[in-house]
Design an enzyme around this catalytic site. Structure first.
Site, PDB file in Angstrom:
ATOM      1  N   ARG A 265       0.837  -1.473  -0.032  1.00  0.00           N
ATOM      2  CA  ARG A 265      -0.002  -0.013  -0.013  1.00  0.00           C
ATOM      3  C   ARG A 265       0.872   1.225  -0.122  1.00  0.00           C
ATOM      4  NH1 ARG A 265      -3.822  -0.789   5.091  1.00  0.00           N
ATOM      5  NH2 ARG A 265      -4.346   1.460   4.582  1.00  0.00           N
TER       6      ARG A 265
ATOM      7  N   ALA B 128      37.502  48.552  -6.184  1.00  0.00           N
ATOM      8  CA  ALA B 128      36.245  48.059  -6.874  1.00  0.00           C
ATOM      9  C   ALA B 128      36.316  47.897  -8.204  1.00  0.00           C
ATOM     10  CB  ALA B 128      35.051  48.929  -6.685  1.00  0.00           C
TER      11      ALA B 128
END
Length: 456
Positions: free
Chosen positions: A15, A422
């Site tokens: 099941r 940066a």
């Protein structure tokens, strides 16, 4: 008194509609059969035999660390037949054998201990675990004699009108005197509609020999077996409630315990607050005073005290005390985050060490890196760790400053106290205290827009 245990774990579980053996489906993160084994061992029964059938190799693999033995039931011919298959395990033993099912994971340590004590003190040859229910339809009834001993177990379809009114049902778990059980197994037959050997028939055999049989009622939820996905979900709900209640009793605040998902092996220290919709899995340990905001997943990780986590995923990693994580951070396996660090929004850390007091605030990827203490990463930094064939390591020293939109092309090292401008792409070592600029020089072409006719 010598005690041992048998776990019935050979059922096919049709099941469940699954390629995984039924007993290996998990409840709150642990296989059902392993939950039962662990409960029995906590009740101080260490000699355990598991009856295996379908998926025997998978069951052995899943339980190999539990130090149990195995008996094979190659054909499923009933519960009595399953115990017959464990005859070699039982032969020569004197004492008590407790029999449990591998698909009933809600049995508790306290109940196992109580069953053994009840069985021994009553001098019973068999003891049945039972439950008192309002609607016993479909269950085998436990019929008692006037002296409260068990007379027999009657299946629902075989009950008389009076027996149908009995609301004490058989839970399918037992204690037996080993020698009496072995003698009774020799007398079992399969003269029934299913052509199976039923363990419940042993009760009738013992009673016909004048032996005492007892019955111990326990809460119905402890007897709940799992035979379908629906029942698996029901067992999960009960177990999760127990787990969450235990954490709350130990000083953890769960804002909404019904919507907080904590697996069975998780440890949480007191004064931690956990909001709903969190999933905490595996062998995670969370220190005291943490706040876990909604929608986080933490698995097999160690979280130090006073950590704040918001809407983030942490897998197989360590986070130091007083650190903040998230929102929307992703810490992948084998990462170590230091104390008082900051792992911010949309940051991904993979197999890296981040030092104390280092800030990786947003929109950054760090992979295969060793980062020192007191560093600062600007937005958009990427550790370029993969060349298409191999992974390479990046090492960044203490107090380094990494400017926004930097690419660190591994293998590369940035020494302590260095700065990176940066927008740089760094491919070579940056010396201590140096400023590295790895970008093209800006060129302004005056009048270019008008010359190209691009004016709007």
């Amino acid at each position: 008194m010598y005690n041992c245990a048998i776990i019935l774990a050979a059922g096919e579980g049709k099941r469940m509609k699954s390629s995984t053996p039924k007993i290996l489906h998990k409840v709150c993160g642990r296989e059902m059969v392993n939950i039962v084994i662990d409960v029995i061992k906590k009740a101080e029964i260490n000699d355990i035999n598991v009856i295996i059938g379908r998926g025997a190799d998978a069951v052995k693999e899943a339980t190999k660390e539990r130090e149990v033995t195995y008996s094979l039931q190659d054909k499923q011919l009933g519960t009595g037949h399953a115990v017959m298959c464990a005859r070699e395990f039982l032969d020569g033993k004197k004492g008590t054998v407790a029999i449990f099912t591998g698909d009933a994971p809600l049995i508790t340590e306290e109940t196992v201990k109580k069953l053994l004590s009840f069985h021994e003190e009553g001098n019973y040859k068999a003891t049945i675990l039972t439950s008192i229910v309002d609607s016993p339809s479909g269950y085998g009834r436990v019929i008692r004699e006037k002296g409260e001993e068990v007379l027999k177990i009657v299946e629902h379809k075989d009950c008389t009108e009076d027996e149908l009114k009995v609301n004490e049902i058989n839970a399918g778990m037992y204690c037996f005197d080993i020698e009496n059980l072995l003698k009774s197994l020799d007398k079992l037959d399969n003269n029934n509609a299913q052509r199976e050997y039923y363990l419940t028939d042993v009760i009738g055999i013992l009673k016909s020999n004048g032996e005492k049989v007892g019955a111990l009622p326990i809460p119905f939820e402890e007897t709940m077996g799992v035979n379908s996905r629906v029942q698996l979900a029901e067992a999960e709900k009960v177990m999760r409630k127990r787990i969450n209640l235990n954490h709350m009793e130990n000083g953890v605040t769960l804002i909404d315990s019904e919507n907080t998902y904590i697996e069975i092996d998780v440890e949480i220290n007191n004064d931690t607050v956990i909001y709903p919709s969190n999933v905490i899995q595996g062998k995670t340990i969370i220190g005291e005073g943490c706040i876990i905001y909604p929608n986080s997943r933490i698995k097999d990780s160690i979280i130090g005290k006073n950590v704040s986590i918001q809407s983030s995923t942490i897998l197989e990693s360590t986070v130091g005390e007083n650190t903040t994580v998230g929102p929307f951070a992703y810490i992948r396996p084998e990462s170590v985050i230091g104390k008082s660090a900051r792992i911010g929004d949309f940051v991904e850390i993979k197999k890296s060490t981040i030092g104390d007091n280092t800030k990786v605030s947003h929109l950054t990827y760090i992979g295969d890196a060793e980062i020192g203490t007191g560093c600062n990463f600007g937005c958009g930094t990427v550790v370029v760790n993969y060349d298409g064939k191999d992974k390479h390591k990046t090492i960044i020293g203490n107090n380094a400053f990494i400017g926004c939109n930097t690419n660190l092309v591994a293998p590369v090292e940035v020494k302590e106290d260095a700065y990176i401008a940066a927008g740089s792409t760094i491919t070579e070592e940056v010396p201590k205290g140096a400023l590295a600029i790895g970008r093209a020089k800006q060129v302004n072409k005056v009048g270019w827009v008008e010359k190209k006719g691009l004016n709007k």
